[in-house]
Motif scaffolding. Structure first.
Motif, PDB file in Angstrom:
ATOM      1  N   ARG A 184      45.074  28.513  43.629  1.00 14.42           N
ATOM      2  CA  ARG A 184      44.457  28.872  44.914  1.00 14.42           C
ATOM      3  C   ARG A 184      43.591  30.123  44.750  1.00 14.42           C
ATOM      4  O   ARG A 184      43.657  30.798  43.722  1.00 14.42           O
ATOM      5  CB  ARG A 184      45.545  29.135  45.970  1.00 14.42           C
ATOM      6  N   HIS A 195      47.854  33.900  40.579  1.00  9.25           N
ATOM      7  CA  HIS A 195      48.836  32.806  40.642  1.00  9.25           C
ATOM      8  C   HIS A 195      48.271  31.526  40.023  1.00  9.25           C
ATOM      9  O   HIS A 195      49.024  30.707  39.509  1.00  9.25           O
ATOM     10  CB  HIS A 195      49.270  32.560  42.088  1.00  9.25           C
ATOM     11  N   ASP A 202      55.584  36.222  43.306  1.00  7.94           N
ATOM     12  CA  ASP A 202      55.809  36.892  44.592  1.00  7.94           C
ATOM     13  C   ASP A 202      57.302  36.852  44.885  1.00  7.94           C
ATOM     14  O   ASP A 202      57.893  35.770  44.960  1.00  7.94           O
ATOM     15  CB  ASP A 202      55.076  36.160  45.727  1.00  7.94           C
ATOM     16  N   ASP A 251      50.140  44.802  48.293  1.00 15.07           N
ATOM     17  CA  ASP A 251      50.720  43.453  48.344  1.00 15.07           C
ATOM     18  C   ASP A 251      52.064  43.604  47.631  1.00 15.07           C
ATOM     19  O   ASP A 251      52.177  43.380  46.440  1.00 15.07           O
ATOM     20  CB  ASP A 251      49.775  42.495  47.605  1.00 15.07           C
ATOM     21  N   HIS A 254      54.052  41.190  45.197  1.00 12.59           N
ATOM     22  CA  HIS A 254      53.270  40.629  44.094  1.00 12.59           C
ATOM     23  C   HIS A 254      53.389  41.424  42.785  1.00 12.59           C
ATOM     24  O   HIS A 254      53.197  42.630  42.773  1.00 12.59           O
ATOM     25  CB  HIS A 254      51.801  40.571  44.525  1.00 12.59           C
TER      26      HIS A 254
HETATM   27 ZN   LIG Z   1      51.108  37.211  44.704  1.00 17.32          ZN
END
Ligand SMILES: [Zn+2]
Length: 263
Positions: A184, A195, A202, A251, A254
């Motif tokens: 993605r 990813h 995550d 984030d 992550h």
């Molecule tokens: Zn991530």
């Protein structure tokens, strides 16, 4: 000397003075050269050496380092970084400190480098290198798919073993894992996510903080937020994974394998 040739030499001198800063960045200062070596040290199975201003792969592939693009607007810079730009922002280890504005070490991911190493998932080149590890075999035993390239699967398995031995109070941050491999783009962009290369994980969606979920203050600045304990972060960093909680555009669930930033 004729006045004509004097004029030509003056014009040439002025021209080179004008273009000097651009060439100066490409040629590289001592710091730029050191950081290029960090890339070689980080991926010894993949990379051969620095050759002038090129990165030479063991299979003969060559990628230009490209110099540091110091003066580009932040978003444009992030969208198309050079190899040298990976190191433009130093990755801090140590205590948790809210990062300064736009200090996002590791968010600059040159697609030409990461696609070459791990493949382009949109072309089906990543899946063939994925393997399944068991996450926290004692506490969760959750199957996770990550790449075998550069030993990422072995690093994540080593992290998993250490996290599995942590006291019970850490469990809520460690499982269930929200995700690893996913082909993605990064939310709100057209840039491929780490990813999609099979190098990211995550953890703990319920305890995550993400800059896109929070509201910036009226002057546009983000307030850094985090609930992930530093003990967990340190175990990931020890094995070459950087943490999204060290970014101004945070984030906090992550982590991704970026050993070049953790020499
Ligand atoms: Zn991530």
């Amino acid at each position: 000397m004729t006045s004509q040739s004097l004029l030509l030499r003056t014009a040439l001198a002025l021209f080179f003075a004008a273009v000097q800063p651009a060439f100066g960045q490409v040629a590289g200062s001592g710091e730029v050269n050191d950081s290029r070596q960090n890339l070689i040290r980080a991926y010894p199975e993949m990379l051969e050496r620095v050759d002038g201003d090129d990165l030479l792969f063991r299979d003969g592939t060559r990628l230009p380092f490209g110099g540091r693009q110091k003066d580009r607007p932040f978003e444009a810079w992030l969208a198309a970084p050079t190899l040298d730009d990976i190191f433009a922002l130093p990755y801090p280890t140590g205590d948790l400190v809210p990062p300064a504005k736009n200090q996002d070490p590791g968010r600059a991911r040159p697609a030409q480098l990461f696609d070459k190493m791990y493949g382009d998932c949109r072309k089906g080149e990543v899946e063939q290198h994925l393997t399944t590890i068991r996450w926290l075999p004692r506490k969760a035993n959750q199957p996770l798919r990550v790449t075998r390239i550069n030993g990422v699967d072995r690093k994540l398995a080593a992290i998993s073993t250490e996290l599995d031995a942590l006291p019970k109070r850490f469990d809520v941050y460690l499982h269930p894992v929200a995700g690893t491999y996913a082909c993605r783009v990064i939310a709100g962009t057209d840039r491929p996510s780490a990813h999609g290369h099979g190098i990211a994980i995550d953890i703990a969606l319920k305890h995550a903080h993400y800059w896109r979920w929070s509201k910036a203050s009226p002057d546009g600045t983000l307030e850094w937020r985090n609930a992930i304990p530093i003990e967990i972060v340190r175990i990931f960093e020890k094995h070459g994974f950087i943490w999204g909680g060290r970014w101004y555009h945070y984030d906090t669930m992550h982590f991704e394998y970026r050993p070049e930033l953790l020499p």
